[in-house]
Design an enzyme around this catalytic site. Structure first.
Site, PDB file in Angstrom:
ATOM      1  N   ARG A   1      46.944   6.611 -17.793  1.00  0.00           N
ATOM      2  CA  ARG A   1      47.656   7.815 -18.222  1.00  0.00           C
ATOM      3  C   ARG A   1      47.578   8.922 -17.172  1.00  0.00           C
ATOM      4  NH1 ARG A   1      46.358   7.983 -24.742  1.00  0.00           N
ATOM      5  NH2 ARG A   1      48.105   6.659 -25.309  1.00  0.00           N
TER       6      ARG A   1
ATOM      7  N   LYS B   1      42.910   1.943 -35.875  1.00  0.00           N
ATOM      8  CA  LYS B   1      43.389   3.110 -36.629  1.00  0.00           C
ATOM      9  C   LYS B   1      44.179   2.678 -37.853  1.00  0.00           C
ATOM     10  CE  LYS B   1      44.044   5.464 -32.338  1.00  0.00           C
ATOM     11  NZ  LYS B   1      45.168   5.630 -31.426  1.00  0.00           N
TER      12      LYS B   1
HETATM   13  P1  ADP Z   1      45.462   1.723 -29.269  1.00  0.00           P
HETATM   14  O1  ADP Z   1      44.620   2.737 -28.558  1.00  0.00           O
HETATM   15  O2  ADP Z   1      45.976   0.674 -28.331  1.00  0.00           O
HETATM   16  O3  ADP Z   1      46.539   2.338 -30.110  1.00  0.00           O
HETATM   17  P2  ADP Z   1      43.509   1.557 -31.405  1.00  0.00           P
HETATM   18  O4  ADP Z   1      42.861   2.790 -30.881  1.00  0.00           O
HETATM   19  O5  ADP Z   1      44.162   1.618 -32.720  1.00  0.00           O
HETATM   20  O6  ADP Z   1      44.502   0.942 -30.292  1.00  0.00           O
HETATM   21  O7  ADP Z   1      42.432   0.404 -31.542  1.00  0.00           O
HETATM   22  C1  ADP Z   1      41.682  -0.071 -30.458  1.00  0.00           C
HETATM   23  C2  ADP Z   1      40.289  -0.396 -30.891  1.00  0.00           C
HETATM   24  O8  ADP Z   1      40.301  -1.282 -31.997  1.00  0.00           O
HETATM   25  C3  ADP Z   1      39.504  -1.096 -29.809  1.00  0.00           C
HETATM   26  O9  ADP Z   1      38.488  -0.228 -29.372  1.00  0.00           O
HETATM   27  C4  ADP Z   1      38.939  -2.329 -30.495  1.00  0.00           C
HETATM   28  O10 ADP Z   1      37.577  -2.552 -30.200  1.00  0.00           O
HETATM   29  C5  ADP Z   1      39.103  -1.994 -31.954  1.00  0.00           C
HETATM   30  N1  ADP Z   1      39.170  -3.178 -32.809  1.00  0.00           N
HETATM   31  C6  ADP Z   1      40.021  -4.221 -32.733  1.00  0.00           C
HETATM   32  N2  ADP Z   1      39.751  -5.156 -33.667  1.00  0.00           N
HETATM   33  C7  ADP Z   1      38.675  -4.688 -34.363  1.00  0.00           C
HETATM   34  C8  ADP Z   1      37.905  -5.192 -35.448  1.00  0.00           C
HETATM   35  N3  ADP Z   1      38.182  -6.363 -36.020  1.00  0.00           N
HETATM   36  N4  ADP Z   1      36.876  -4.443 -35.906  1.00  0.00           N
HETATM   37  C9  ADP Z   1      36.593  -3.252 -35.333  1.00  0.00           C
HETATM   38  N5  ADP Z   1      37.276  -2.710 -34.313  1.00  0.00           N
HETATM   39  C10 ADP Z   1      38.308  -3.422 -33.830  1.00  0.00           C
HETATM   40 MG    MG Z   2      42.994   3.916 -29.170  1.00  0.00          MG
END
Ligand code: ADP
Ligand code: MG
Length: 394
Positions: free
Chosen positions: A37, A198
């Protein structure tokens, strides 16, 4: 509707306020784990500087309490990286809203970084009084923060309302052009992958997306909520149980469109050293923590991805930061890279995952937006873009 662009505006000798999106992922020591970014924000700053503007840049970082400075949410490390990328000094200014000596000293060809804008009271509520004070700082306001274009906050919306001139920076303009073109008439099947942590912010988007796409792949905490909705067990995994009924409604309304994971990689604790264990969903125990999708689920999803015409991806399907639980996300990312489909990926952690696996060049378009990217996809008008359109006609 049209918006004004920075490239169309004469900025020589003018004070230019750039709202960038420098909200990068950081580790516990505030080291930047992915600077995509920051790099994406450089062209707007360089362009304004090269054309003789006095430039001030701000961004949010994390979720600080408004009215409070905390080192963890300071833009200091971001400023250092920006200085490296620009090859210029980038002083960090605290308590900048009312200008003062730093503003008086700012010369054309110089750039300052204004401390985390979410530390200002009224930022998130899009307070008019705050936005008016900020508008006094500049002649030209540039929004180059696609990642926060879905939020009406003082630096993304209010400032655009009150600044003498308001326009889009090159990154925001390029994002709107690329996503608009790709999604106006997507090649089918259109496959969306929505995962990550999220849950509550993304679950509401899923319904609208389910209606538009041919297949909606869920992962991460969102998938866990769908497993619950389908009557499965998730132990103590991340999920939002109160949203399971919403997930159930989506499953019922769009039968067959939302594949629910059938196996998972679980552990007993959330840590890099946790012992991974492969389990079918029906064997998940009350003290299990689902940290990745399992190989049977991965294989099914790979088939869907290989046949897609267009793929949009937001959110890692597992805790990819821990190598033992990165397999699902890696396999999905590689399947997208290998697919002949046009692919678009967005989201801070999604970009970090793509970078970790070295697949940046194999994704069709990398968007810097997460939530904004999803809302654009959903067909919503982004408030920060809408106000620029309004200003272009006023
Ligand atoms: P982005 O930033 O790409 O929009 P998010 O912030 O929503 O994505 O989510 C990313 C996070 O989700 C990562 O840090 C990952 O570790 C976490 N994550 C993915 N699967 C799981 C899970 N099953 N349990 C807990 N955390 C998870
Ligand atoms: Mg994120």
């Amino acid at each position: 509707m049209a918006i004004r662009r920075l490239s169309d505006i004469d900025v020589r000798g003018k004070r230019v306020f750039i709202r960038a999106d420098l909200n990068v992922p950081q580790d516990d020591q505030c080291n930047i784990s992915d600077d995509s970014r920051i790099r994406a924000s450089v062209p707007a700053i360089r362009d304004a500087l090269a054309r003789g503007a006095a430039v001030m840049v701000t961004s949010h970082l994390g979720r600080p309490a408004e009215g409070q400075w905390t080192p963890a949410e300071s833009l200091a490390p971001i400023g250092r990286r920006l200085a490296d990328l620009l090859g210029a000094d980038v002083p960090l200014i605290r308590d900048w809203v009312d200008g003062g000596p730093w503003l008086a000293a700012l010369r054309p060809g110089q750039v300052v970084l204004l401390e985390n804008c979410r530390m200002n009271k009224g930022e998130k509520k899009n307070d008019d009084a705050l936005a008016q004070r900020m508008a006094e700082l500049c002649d030209i306001y540039v929004n180059d923060a696609f990642g926060t274009a879905h939020r009406a906050e003082a630096t993304t919306h209010g400032l655009a309302k009150f600044a003498a001139v308001a326009c889009a920076g090159p990154l925001l303009a390029a994002e709107l052009d690329a996503l608009g073109k790709a999604l106006a008439d997507p090649k089918r099947p259109l496959v969306a992958i929505v995962a990550g942590s999220k849950v509550s912010t993304k679950l509401t988007i899923l319904r609208a997306l389910a209606a538009k796409v041919d297949c909606l792949i869920v992962g991460g905490g969102i998938a866990n909520t769908f497993v619950l909705a389908a009557g499965g067990k998730i132990g103590k995994s991340l999920a939002e149980a109160d949203l399971a009924s919403e997930a159930k409604a989506i499953l019922d309304e769009f039968p067959g469109k939302v594949p629910v994971p059938v196996d998972a990689v679980v552990a007993h604790e959330f840590s890099a050293g946790a012992k991974p264990e492969l389990k079918a969903i029906e064997n998940i125990a009350p003290d299990d923590l689902i940290l990745d999708i399992g190989p049977t689920t991965v294989a099914a999803l790979k088939t869907v991805i290989a046949r897609a015409g267009t793929i949009v991806w937001n959110g890692p399907v597992g805790v990819f930061e821990f190598d033992a639980f990165a397999g699902g996300t890696k396999a999905i990312a590689e399947a997208i890279a290998a697919s002949p489909a046009f692919s678009i990926a967005g989201g801070g952690d999604t970009l970090a995952a793509i970078a970790k696996f070295g697949l940046e060049k194999k994704i069709g378009y990398i968007s810097t937006g997460g939530g904004a990217f999803l809302e654009f996809l959903e067909g919503k008008t982004l408030p920060a873009v809408e106000i620029l359109e309004t200003r272009a006609n006023s």
